[in-house]
Design an enzyme around this catalytic site. Structure first.
Site, PDB file in Angstrom:
ATOM      1  N   ARG A 104      32.237  43.923  40.035  1.00  0.00           N
ATOM      2  CA  ARG A 104      32.719  43.416  41.528  1.00  0.00           C
ATOM      3  C   ARG A 104      33.535  44.455  42.331  1.00  0.00           C
ATOM      4  NH1 ARG A 104      36.813  38.811  40.971  1.00  0.00           N
ATOM      5  NH2 ARG A 104      38.626  40.068  40.133  1.00  0.00           N
ATOM      6  N   THR A 108      36.207  42.706  48.275  1.00  0.00           N
ATOM      7  CA  THR A 108      35.462  41.546  48.971  1.00  0.00           C
ATOM      8  C   THR A 108      35.140  40.159  47.298  1.00  0.00           C
ATOM      9  OG1 THR A 108      33.573  42.224  47.795  1.00  0.00           O
ATOM     10  CG2 THR A 108      33.708  42.448  50.941  1.00  0.00           C
ATOM     11  N   ASP A 200      42.586  42.505  33.659  1.00  0.00           N
ATOM     12  CA  ASP A 200      41.677  43.335  33.589  1.00  0.00           C
ATOM     13  C   ASP A 200      41.241  43.429  32.253  1.00  0.00           C
ATOM     14  OD1 ASP A 200      40.195  45.226  33.583  1.00  0.00           O
ATOM     15  OD2 ASP A 200      40.032  45.417  36.498  1.00  0.00           O
ATOM     16  N   ASP A 203      39.817  46.959  31.561  1.00  0.00           N
ATOM     17  CA  ASP A 203      40.479  48.413  31.226  1.00  0.00           C
ATOM     18  C   ASP A 203      41.599  47.972  29.700  1.00  0.00           C
ATOM     19  OD1 ASP A 203      40.402  49.374  33.238  1.00  0.00           O
ATOM     20  OD2 ASP A 203      41.514  48.713  34.656  1.00  0.00           O
TER      21      ASP A 203
END
Ligand code: PRP
Ligand code: URA
Length: 209
Positions: A104, A108, A200, A203
């Site tokens: 991603r 945006t 995340d 991560d």
């Protein structure tokens, strides 16, 4: 009728709570993602076709069921989807594994493809696309578009946590895809992260920041 299932099994709910906890370290996080994927796959694959084959038990010959025809393709969306693959291949060791790399854009939040390699004869396979997180839905919609372009027809999408926005987009854009969700969360925040979510996923699986 919308084709999605929110998984309700207590074992799954318990493990997702452990996954969300910010004090859960990389090693435990990885194990939990694998176990959750296995539990979800057990449910998501209940309609795999079977056929009868002749075998011989120590007692006598008999007809017994096996998974029929072209088997499964598991397709993780990189990176985080990788963490779910071993849980599914533990159940179906003959499954082929394809890969779709999408990240991603941090500003945006739009998806960008960077890699794709899929098994052959996709049109004959049940294809399970996996990613722990369904946030805006952009990555999942893109991945499914690509799999369809390559001939995929019988497609399932499995995620551990979904935001309502992403789930709705996925159902609108791919109403033929059966969607399996571990838990449906409240909303996206301004950075398009799922709330309460788990942070995340990539991560936390790979120990990066
Ligand atoms: C995460 C996650 C999904 C995507 C979901 O990947 O694993 O692929 O975001 O967001 P969306 O529904 O808004 O598209 P990310 O882009 O962080 O890449 P990574 O797995 O390589 O960290
Ligand atoms: N990707 C993640 O890993 N987590 C989110 O909450 C949203 C997108």
């Amino acid at each position: 009728m919308a084709k999605y299932t929110i998984m309700g099994h207590p074992l799954l709910q318990h493990k997702i709570t452990l996954l969300r906890d910010k004090n859960t370290g990389t090693n435990e996080f990885r194990k939990l993602v694998e176990e959750i994927a296995m539990l979800m796959a057990y449910e998501a694959l209940r309609d795999l076709p079977i056929e009868m084959v002749e075998i011989e038990t120590p007692i006598e010959e008999c007809l017994a069921p096996v998974i029929a025809g072209k088997k499964l393709a598991v397709v993780p969306i990189l990176r985080a989807g990788l963490g779910m693959v071993s849980g599914i291949t533990a159940l179906v060791p003959t499954a082929k594994v394809g890969h779709i790399g999408i990240y991603r854009d941090p500003e945006t939040h739009a998806p960008h493809d960077y890699y794709c390699k899929l098994p052959d004869q996709l049109e004959d396979r049940t294809i399970v696309i996996v990613d722990p997180m369904l946030a805006t839905g952009g990555s999942a919609v893109d991945a499914i578009n690509y799999v369809k372009q390559q001939g995929g027809k019988n497609i399932k999408f499995m995620c551990i946590i979904a935001a309502p926005e992403g789930l709705q987009r996925l159902l609108d854009e791919h109403p033929d895809v059966q969607v399996y969700v571990g838990q449906l969360d409240r909303e996206l925040n301004d950075n398009a992260y799922i709330c309460p979510g788990l942070g995340d996923a990539g991560d936390r699986i790979f120990g990066t920041k």
